[in-house]
Design a protein around this motif. Structure first.
Motif, PDB file in Angstrom:
ATOM      1  N   SER A   5       0.860  -1.192   0.000  1.00 29.18           N
ATOM      2  CA  SER A   5       0.000   0.000   0.000  1.00 29.18           C
ATOM      3  C   SER A   5       0.888   1.230   0.000  1.00 29.18           C
ATOM      4  O   SER A   5       1.833   1.310   0.777  1.00 29.18           O
ATOM      5  CB  SER A   5      -0.873   0.054   1.252  1.00 29.18           C
ATOM      6  N   ILE A   6       0.564   2.179  -0.856  1.00 29.17           N
ATOM      7  CA  ILE A   6       1.307   3.434  -0.855  1.00 29.17           C
ATOM      8  C   ILE A   6       0.366   4.536  -0.384  1.00 29.17           C
ATOM      9  O   ILE A   6      -0.610   4.870  -1.058  1.00 29.17           O
ATOM     10  CB  ILE A   6       1.862   3.762  -2.250  1.00 29.17           C
ATOM     11  N   VAL A   7       0.637   5.065   0.798  1.00 25.36           N
ATOM     12  CA  VAL A   7      -0.198   6.101   1.396  1.00 25.36           C
ATOM     13  C   VAL A   7       0.329   7.470   0.975  1.00 25.36           C
ATOM     14  O   VAL A   7       1.509   7.769   1.148  1.00 25.36           O
ATOM     15  CB  VAL A   7      -0.179   5.981   2.933  1.00 25.36           C
ATOM     16  N   TYR A  38      -2.699   2.178  -4.283  1.00 30.50           N
ATOM     17  CA  TYR A  38      -2.413   3.564  -3.920  1.00 30.50           C
ATOM     18  C   TYR A  38      -3.544   4.032  -3.038  1.00 30.50           C
ATOM     19  O   TYR A  38      -4.706   3.791  -3.343  1.00 30.50           O
ATOM     20  CB  TYR A  38      -2.340   4.451  -5.158  1.00 30.50           C
ATOM     21  N   LEU A  39      -3.178   4.695  -1.950  1.00 33.78           N
ATOM     22  CA  LEU A  39      -4.207   5.199  -1.055  1.00 33.78           C
ATOM     23  C   LEU A  39      -3.972   6.695  -0.878  1.00 33.78           C
ATOM     24  O   LEU A  39      -3.146   7.122  -0.074  1.00 33.78           O
ATOM     25  CB  LEU A  39      -4.109   4.449   0.266  1.00 33.78           C
ATOM     26  N   PHE A  40      -4.670   7.468  -1.705  1.00 33.99           N
ATOM     27  CA  PHE A  40      -4.520   8.927  -1.623  1.00 33.99           C
ATOM     28  C   PHE A  40      -5.447   9.452  -0.525  1.00 33.99           C
ATOM     29  O   PHE A  40      -6.602   9.045  -0.444  1.00 33.99           O
ATOM     30  CB  PHE A  40      -4.902   9.577  -2.952  1.00 33.99           C
ATOM     31  N   HIS A  84      -6.257   2.846   6.960  1.00 29.79           N
ATOM     32  CA  HIS A  84      -7.032   2.218   5.881  1.00 29.79           C
ATOM     33  C   HIS A  84      -6.196   1.346   4.954  1.00 29.79           C
ATOM     34  O   HIS A  84      -6.747   0.674   4.089  1.00 29.79           O
ATOM     35  CB  HIS A  84      -7.753   3.291   5.066  1.00 29.79           C
ATOM     36  N   ALA A  85      -4.885   1.397   5.103  1.00 33.22           N
ATOM     37  CA  ALA A  85      -4.025   0.609   4.213  1.00 33.22           C
ATOM     38  C   ALA A  85      -4.201  -0.873   4.524  1.00 33.22           C
ATOM     39  O   ALA A  85      -4.320  -1.258   5.683  1.00 33.22           O
ATOM     40  CB  ALA A  85      -2.574   1.014   4.402  1.00 33.22           C
ATOM     41  N   ARG A  86      -4.233  -1.694   3.466  1.00 35.83           N
ATOM     42  CA  ARG A  86      -4.448  -3.120   3.692  1.00 35.83           C
ATOM     43  C   ARG A  86      -3.207  -3.956   3.405  1.00 35.83           C
ATOM     44  O   ARG A  86      -3.220  -5.161   3.553  1.00 35.83           O
ATOM     45  CB  ARG A  86      -5.593  -3.610   2.792  1.00 35.83           C
ATOM     46  N   GLY A  87      -2.159  -3.276   2.963  1.00 33.04           N
ATOM     47  CA  GLY A  87      -0.998  -4.000   2.452  1.00 33.04           C
ATOM     48  C   GLY A  87      -0.208  -4.752   3.496  1.00 33.04           C
ATOM     49  O   GLY A  87      -0.280  -4.464   4.687  1.00 33.04           O
ATOM     50  N   ASP A  88       0.559  -5.738   3.024  1.00 36.17           N
ATOM     51  CA  ASP A  88       1.514  -6.422   3.897  1.00 36.17           C
ATOM     52  C   ASP A  88       2.701  -5.504   4.132  1.00 36.17           C
ATOM     53  O   ASP A  88       3.405  -5.601   5.129  1.00 36.17           O
ATOM     54  CB  ASP A  88       2.003  -7.708   3.221  1.00 36.17           C
ATOM     55  N   TYR A  89       2.918  -4.635   3.152  1.00 38.78           N
ATOM     56  CA  TYR A  89       3.922  -3.587   3.296  1.00 38.78           C
ATOM     57  C   TYR A  89       3.218  -2.264   3.050  1.00 38.78           C
ATOM     58  O   TYR A  89       2.322  -2.201   2.216  1.00 38.78           O
ATOM     59  CB  TYR A  89       5.050  -3.744   2.275  1.00 38.78           C
TER      60      TYR A  89
END
Ligand code: UDP
Ligand code: MG
Length: 315
Positions: A5-7, A38-40, A84-89
């Motif tokens: 996830s990229i915040v 991508y999480l803007f 809100h990010a769901r990523g493993d990273y």
């Protein structure tokens, strides 16, 4: 497949959003065995940022966006994104391309195969910045590292990539007065520092005036040190020093020239001295109280107004 996830916090960034996405997706498209979301986070922008994000979310797979109910500040926007990010990273990046996406593969490698929990970026110089601002920034880092036990690395950007474990740890630090540079460091874990040159904004302008930066710096010191520089405390200390000098003066004058006005000078010295000590102590107490007051209200760190993009499917 692992998810990254990229915040990306955005505040009045209509000039940079598309540029960012173009450059970041070019880099991320080439990342092996990894999906990217991508999480803007639209931090209450007053310009066309939100409609750009809507468009991007509708057009591109793997783009999500959150919109806060007003401008809560970058710290709050980052927290909203991390939550809100769901990523493993999870990576955190500025949208203005001052955090070059080209570093992502290197950061990812450090975390995936290098045995680190976090890879963070620090800039080695401050090229293109007003010299006076750089000077104050350097003094700030010196000061905060003196008064705080949490190490705040000079030049550290918020640009970093973390494991899920570290993100969860950061989310557990639910304090209202957020100073992320401190929180990132406080949670610990193994951090690899990657160095880069300072990059200038791709467009738009910085949201940080000198005054805002100063307040932010003071907030940081208060949040991460129990030796805050309260004005009242300094005042008290100065009074103590002055009264001490006065005491010395009165004693010397008495010894050398013999007494003139008896009684009142020593009295004034003593009153000043005690008043100084009192102000000094009240000042320290006041700092703790102010901090406690803000935390005890337990206001939410941010308020979400809307969200959208590829919400249901994991990309
Ligand atoms: N930002 C934000 N909310 C704010 C101020 C800034 O989300 O209240 C975002 C901004 O859109 C950018 C990042 O935080 O992505 C860094 O801001 P900026 O580039 O203005 O700061 P600088 O790089 O000058 O320190
Ligand atoms: Mg910037």
């Amino acid at each position: 497949m692992a998810l990254l996830s990229i915040v990306v916090p955005c505040y009045n960034e209509e000039a940079t959003v598309e540029l960012f996405y173009a450059r970041a997706s070019a880099v991320c498209g080439a990342l092996p065995e990894l999906e990217v979301e991508y999480l803007f986070v639209d931090d209450g922008s007053a310009d066309g940022t939100l409609s750009l994000l809507r468009g991007l979310g509708a057009r591109e797979r793997g783009v999500r966006w959150l919109s806060l109910s007003r401008n809560f500040g970058k710290e709050a926007a980052m927290y909203a994104g991390l939550e809100h990010a769901r990523g493993d990273y999870v990576a955190v990046m500025d949208v203005d391309l001052q955090d070059p996406p080209e570093l992502l593969p290197q950061l990812l490698e450090a975390v995936r195969t290098g045995g680190y929990d976090c890879a963070a970026v620090r800039r080695v110089n401050r090229k293109g910045e007003p010299p006076i601002r750089s000077w104050f920034a350097r003094q700030f880092y010196k000061l905060i590292n003196k008064v705080s036990r949490t190490e705040i690395v000079d030049g550290a950007r918020d640009f970093r990539l973390m494991t899920r474990q570290m993100v969860d740890a950061i989310l557990r630090v639910g304090e209202y007065n957020r100073f992320s540079k401190g929180i990132f460091s406080w949670v610990g874990f193994r951090v690899k520092w990657v160095e880069t040159e300072n990059a200038e904004r791709s467009g738009g302008e910085s949201k940080w005036s000198f005054f805002k930066l100063l307040v932010y710096a003071l907030d940081g010191i208060i949040a991460f040190s129990t030796a805050p520089l309260a004005i009242a405390s300094v005042l008290g200390l100065i009074l103590c020093v002055v009264s001490f000098l006065a005491i010395v003066f009165v004693i010397v004058r008495q010894l050398v020239w013999g007494g003139s006005a008896f009684g009142w000078p020593s009295l004034v010295c003593i009153i000043l001295f005690l008043a100084g000590i009192q102000l000094f102590c009240i000042g320290i107490l006041g700092q703790y109280l102010a901090k406690t007051y803000l935390e005890v209200k337990k206001r939410p760190i941010y308020i979400l107004r809307e969200q959208g993009g590829s919400l249901d499917e994991k990309p």
